[in-house]
Design a protein around this motif. Structure first.
Motif, PDB file in Angstrom:
ATOM      1  N   ASP A  49      59.939  51.484  79.767  1.00 30.50           N
ATOM      2  CA  ASP A  49      59.620  52.239  78.267  1.00 30.50           C
ATOM      3  C   ASP A  49      58.140  52.048  77.962  1.00 30.50           C
ATOM      4  O   ASP A  49      57.528  51.126  78.626  1.00 30.50           O
ATOM      5  CB  ASP A  49      60.446  51.297  77.288  1.00 30.50           C
ATOM      6  N   ARG A  50      57.832  52.926  77.282  1.00 31.85           N
ATOM      7  CA  ARG A  50      56.198  52.766  76.567  1.00 31.85           C
ATOM      8  C   ARG A  50      56.401  52.193  75.046  1.00 31.85           C
ATOM      9  O   ARG A  50      57.109  52.740  74.187  1.00 31.85           O
ATOM     10  CB  ARG A  50      55.853  54.163  76.464  1.00 31.85           C
ATOM     11  N   THR A  51      55.949  50.962  75.011  1.00 29.30           N
ATOM     12  CA  THR A  51      55.874  50.183  73.833  1.00 29.30           C
ATOM     13  C   THR A  51      54.853  50.579  72.779  1.00 29.30           C
ATOM     14  O   THR A  51      53.415  50.787  73.029  1.00 29.30           O
ATOM     15  CB  THR A  51      56.280  48.791  74.159  1.00 29.30           C
ATOM     16  N   GLY A  52      55.038  50.122  71.495  1.00 29.40           N
ATOM     17  CA  GLY A  52      54.115  50.042  70.604  1.00 29.40           C
ATOM     18  C   GLY A  52      53.782  48.252  70.582  1.00 29.40           C
ATOM     19  O   GLY A  52      54.418  47.534  71.357  1.00 29.40           O
ATOM     20  N   LEU A  53      53.320  47.783  69.620  1.00 29.19           N
ATOM     21  CA  LEU A  53      53.294  46.199  69.352  1.00 29.19           C
ATOM     22  C   LEU A  53      54.324  45.904  68.338  1.00 29.19           C
ATOM     23  O   LEU A  53      54.424  46.370  67.178  1.00 29.19           O
ATOM     24  CB  LEU A  53      51.898  45.860  68.721  1.00 29.19           C
ATOM     25  N   PHE A  54      55.087  44.851  69.031  1.00 29.93           N
ATOM     26  CA  PHE A  54      56.371  44.648  68.029  1.00 29.93           C
ATOM     27  C   PHE A  54      55.930  43.150  67.564  1.00 29.93           C
ATOM     28  O   PHE A  54      55.376  42.256  68.435  1.00 29.93           O
ATOM     29  CB  PHE A  54      57.692  44.307  69.118  1.00 29.93           C
ATOM     30  N   ILE A  55      56.268  42.717  66.178  1.00 27.59           N
ATOM     31  CA  ILE A  55      55.972  41.511  65.757  1.00 27.59           C
ATOM     32  C   ILE A  55      57.322  41.048  65.229  1.00 27.59           C
ATOM     33  O   ILE A  55      57.948  41.710  64.602  1.00 27.59           O
ATOM     34  CB  ILE A  55      54.959  41.614  64.576  1.00 27.59           C
ATOM     35  N   SER A  58      61.692  37.990  61.503  1.00 26.35           N
ATOM     36  CA  SER A  58      62.828  37.060  61.598  1.00 26.35           C
ATOM     37  C   SER A  58      63.504  37.118  62.839  1.00 26.35           C
ATOM     38  O   SER A  58      63.622  37.951  63.392  1.00 26.35           O
ATOM     39  CB  SER A  58      63.574  37.147  60.158  1.00 26.35           C
ATOM     40  N   GLY A  59      64.414  36.015  63.058  1.00 23.30           N
ATOM     41  CA  GLY A  59      65.305  35.880  64.062  1.00 23.30           C
ATOM     42  C   GLY A  59      64.614  35.565  65.489  1.00 23.30           C
ATOM     43  O   GLY A  59      63.493  34.696  65.263  1.00 23.30           O
ATOM     44  N   LEU A  60      65.102  35.985  66.552  1.00 22.94           N
ATOM     45  CA  LEU A  60      64.538  35.159  67.746  1.00 22.94           C
ATOM     46  C   LEU A  60      64.966  36.352  69.024  1.00 22.94           C
ATOM     47  O   LEU A  60      65.902  36.799  69.054  1.00 22.94           O
ATOM     48  CB  LEU A  60      65.545  33.886  68.405  1.00 22.94           C
ATOM     49  N   VAL A  61      63.941  36.619  69.789  1.00 22.63           N
ATOM     50  CA  VAL A  61      63.781  37.406  71.015  1.00 22.63           C
ATOM     51  C   VAL A  61      63.593  37.048  72.241  1.00 22.63           C
ATOM     52  O   VAL A  61      62.513  35.985  72.148  1.00 22.63           O
ATOM     53  CB  VAL A  61      62.934  38.684  70.611  1.00 22.63           C
ATOM     54  N   LYS A  62      64.404  37.139  73.326  1.00 16.78           N
ATOM     55  CA  LYS A  62      63.903  36.545  74.534  1.00 16.78           C
ATOM     56  C   LYS A  62      63.351  37.701  75.551  1.00 16.78           C
ATOM     57  O   LYS A  62      63.821  38.812  75.427  1.00 16.78           O
ATOM     58  CB  LYS A  62      65.391  36.161  75.352  1.00 16.78           C
ATOM     59  N   VAL A  63      62.363  37.365  76.349  1.00 17.64           N
ATOM     60  CA  VAL A  63      61.905  38.383  77.169  1.00 17.64           C
ATOM     61  C   VAL A  63      61.930  37.702  78.552  1.00 17.64           C
ATOM     62  O   VAL A  63      61.820  36.594  78.963  1.00 17.64           O
ATOM     63  CB  VAL A  63      60.197  38.163  76.637  1.00 17.64           C
ATOM     64  N   TYR A  64      62.413  38.558  79.412  1.00 17.27           N
ATOM     65  CA  TYR A  64      63.220  38.160  80.815  1.00 17.27           C
ATOM     66  C   TYR A  64      62.764  39.162  81.750  1.00 17.27           C
ATOM     67  O   TYR A  64      62.565  40.440  81.199  1.00 17.27           O
ATOM     68  CB  TYR A  64      64.353  37.761  80.520  1.00 17.27           C
ATOM     69  N   GLY A  81      56.373  35.404  63.736  1.00 17.63           N
ATOM     70  CA  GLY A  81      55.070  35.468  63.653  1.00 17.63           C
ATOM     71  C   GLY A  81      54.614  35.702  65.240  1.00 17.63           C
ATOM     72  O   GLY A  81      53.327  36.036  65.352  1.00 17.63           O
ATOM     73  N   ASP A  82      55.356  35.661  66.293  1.00 18.54           N
ATOM     74  CA  ASP A  82      54.907  36.002  67.488  1.00 18.54           C
ATOM     75  C   ASP A  82      54.846  37.655  67.902  1.00 18.54           C
ATOM     76  O   ASP A  82      55.615  38.208  67.002  1.00 18.54           O
ATOM     77  CB  ASP A  82      55.909  35.592  68.463  1.00 18.54           C
ATOM     78  N   PHE A  83      54.217  37.955  68.867  1.00 17.82           N
ATOM     79  CA  PHE A  83      53.962  39.434  69.065  1.00 17.82           C
ATOM     80  C   PHE A  83      54.491  39.810  70.357  1.00 17.82           C
ATOM     81  O   PHE A  83      54.056  38.890  71.368  1.00 17.82           O
ATOM     82  CB  PHE A  83      52.756  40.083  68.532  1.00 17.82           C
ATOM     83  N   LEU A  84      54.915  40.835  70.685  1.00 18.32           N
ATOM     84  CA  LEU A  84      55.290  41.212  72.075  1.00 18.32           C
ATOM     85  C   LEU A  84      55.335  42.731  72.390  1.00 18.32           C
ATOM     86  O   LEU A  84      55.016  43.436  71.583  1.00 18.32           O
ATOM     87  CB  LEU A  84      56.734  40.876  72.566  1.00 18.32           C
ATOM     88  N   GLU A  86      52.556  43.907  74.120  1.00 20.01           N
ATOM     89  CA  GLU A  86      51.061  44.133  74.378  1.00 20.01           C
ATOM     90  C   GLU A  86      50.635  44.391  75.657  1.00 20.01           C
ATOM     91  O   GLU A  86      49.423  45.087  75.711  1.00 20.01           O
ATOM     92  CB  GLU A  86      50.338  42.680  73.591  1.00 20.01           C
ATOM     93  N   THR A  87      51.129  44.004  76.792  1.00 21.68           N
ATOM     94  CA  THR A  87      50.823  44.249  78.029  1.00 21.68           C
ATOM     95  C   THR A  87      50.813  45.650  78.447  1.00 21.68           C
ATOM     96  O   THR A  87      49.897  46.312  78.602  1.00 21.68           O
ATOM     97  CB  THR A  87      51.640  43.567  79.130  1.00 21.68           C
ATOM     98  N   ALA A  88      52.016  46.346  78.398  1.00 24.63           N
ATOM     99  CA  ALA A  88      52.098  47.712  78.301  1.00 24.63           C
ATOM    100  C   ALA A  88      51.158  48.643  77.306  1.00 24.63           C
ATOM    101  O   ALA A  88      50.599  49.608  77.786  1.00 24.63           O
ATOM    102  CB  ALA A  88      53.476  48.105  78.160  1.00 24.63           C
ATOM    103  N   LEU A  89      51.111  48.070  76.327  1.00 27.91           N
ATOM    104  CA  LEU A  89      50.435  48.881  75.256  1.00 27.91           C
ATOM    105  C   LEU A  89      48.814  48.647  75.408  1.00 27.91           C
ATOM    106  O   LEU A  89      48.085  49.789  75.518  1.00 27.91           O
ATOM    107  CB  LEU A  89      50.464  47.808  73.793  1.00 27.91           C
ATOM    108  N   LEU A  90      48.268  47.484  75.938  1.00 32.35           N
ATOM    109  CA  LEU A  90      46.992  47.381  76.104  1.00 32.35           C
ATOM    110  C   LEU A  90      46.503  48.290  77.559  1.00 32.35           C
ATOM    111  O   LEU A  90      45.360  48.807  77.848  1.00 32.35           O
ATOM    112  CB  LEU A  90      46.403  45.951  76.564  1.00 32.35           C
ATOM    113  N   ALA A  91      47.268  48.172  78.383  1.00 35.21           N
ATOM    114  CA  ALA A  91      47.182  48.860  79.986  1.00 35.21           C
ATOM    115  C   ALA A  91      47.291  50.260  79.887  1.00 35.21           C
ATOM    116  O   ALA A  91      47.427  51.197  80.951  1.00 35.21           O
ATOM    117  CB  ALA A  91      48.144  48.082  80.807  1.00 35.21           C
TER     118      ALA A  91
END
Length: 227
Positions: A49-55, A58-64, A81-84, A86-91
């Protein structure tokens, strides 16, 4: 501006990444962002997937990631308050991992075109992002070191201390299943259960229903973590 914009602005101001922006810039970010609810176990994005910046609002997200054997390897848990993404976004590439909501969650997303524009106008956001990514890299390196040089009991004690610190009290709830926590610590669910049981038998922790844990003897837990 309507209630929707005010809600977005509230989210933006809670995120350290945007907290230092001028008010006009925060309003711009709020206008550029789209908020979306996610059900429990709903995928936020996956490999390719090509992502944007996700912030996370509320809730909880696991990255794996998936290992070669098809097992999940937990990378990190993302809380409000966390963001995810970003790696695909910046690169400017596609993602190589999964992000899934562990519980009903609300995420705010800014597409890559608008976020690139934001970075150009406010370099301080890029600096803050790099500082956050640096801390994540440091934590990942510590985990790699722990996996190679510490026992399962030491890694578990270290993680329980971290969760207690995050909760701000001795009683907290494991944010993931034991299987997922075991994956993160590089062990099996059976071994993890035995280690938790041993800590309870020694009077260091108390296990409760619903993944609830109470740290009874913090000093003893620190000794286990540093043994």
């Amino acid at each position: 501006m309507g209630d929707g914009h005010d809600h977005q602005l509230h989210i933006v101001r809670r995120v350290r990444l945007f907290a230092g922006l001028p008010e006009a810039a925060q309003h711009w970010v709020a206008s550029a962002a789209v908020t979306r609810p996610y059900r429990r176990d709903e995928r936020v994005y996956g490999p390719g997937d090509r992502t944007g910046l996700f912030i996370v609002h509320s809730g909880l997200v696991k990255v794996y990631r998936l290992t070669e054997s098809g097992n999940e390897q937990l990378i990190r848990l993302m809380s409000p308050g966390d963001f995810l993404g970003e790696t695909a976004l910046l690169a400017d590439t596609t993602t190589d991992h999964f992000a899934v909501a562990l519980q009903p969650s609300e995420l705010c997303v800014i597409d890559r075109t608008r976020f690139t524009r934001l970075l150009g106008q406010h370099p301080a956001v890029a600096v803050q992002m790099l500082q956050t990514l640096s801390r994540r890299l440091e934590a990942a390196e510590e985990m790699v070191s722990a996996l190679s040089g510490k026992s399962v009991g030491q890694r578990l004690a270290q993680q329980l201390l971290h969760l207690a610190d995050e909760a701000g009290e001795a009683v907290f709830r494991l944010p993931t299943s034991k299987k997922e926590l075991a994956s993160y610590l590089g062990t099996t669910a059976e071994t993890l259960s035995r280690r938790l049981g041993a800590l309870q038998q020694d009077g260091v922790i108390r296990l409760g229903p619903g993944r609830r844990i109470e740290v009874l003897d913090r000093q003893a837990l620190r000794r286990v973590a540093s043994a």
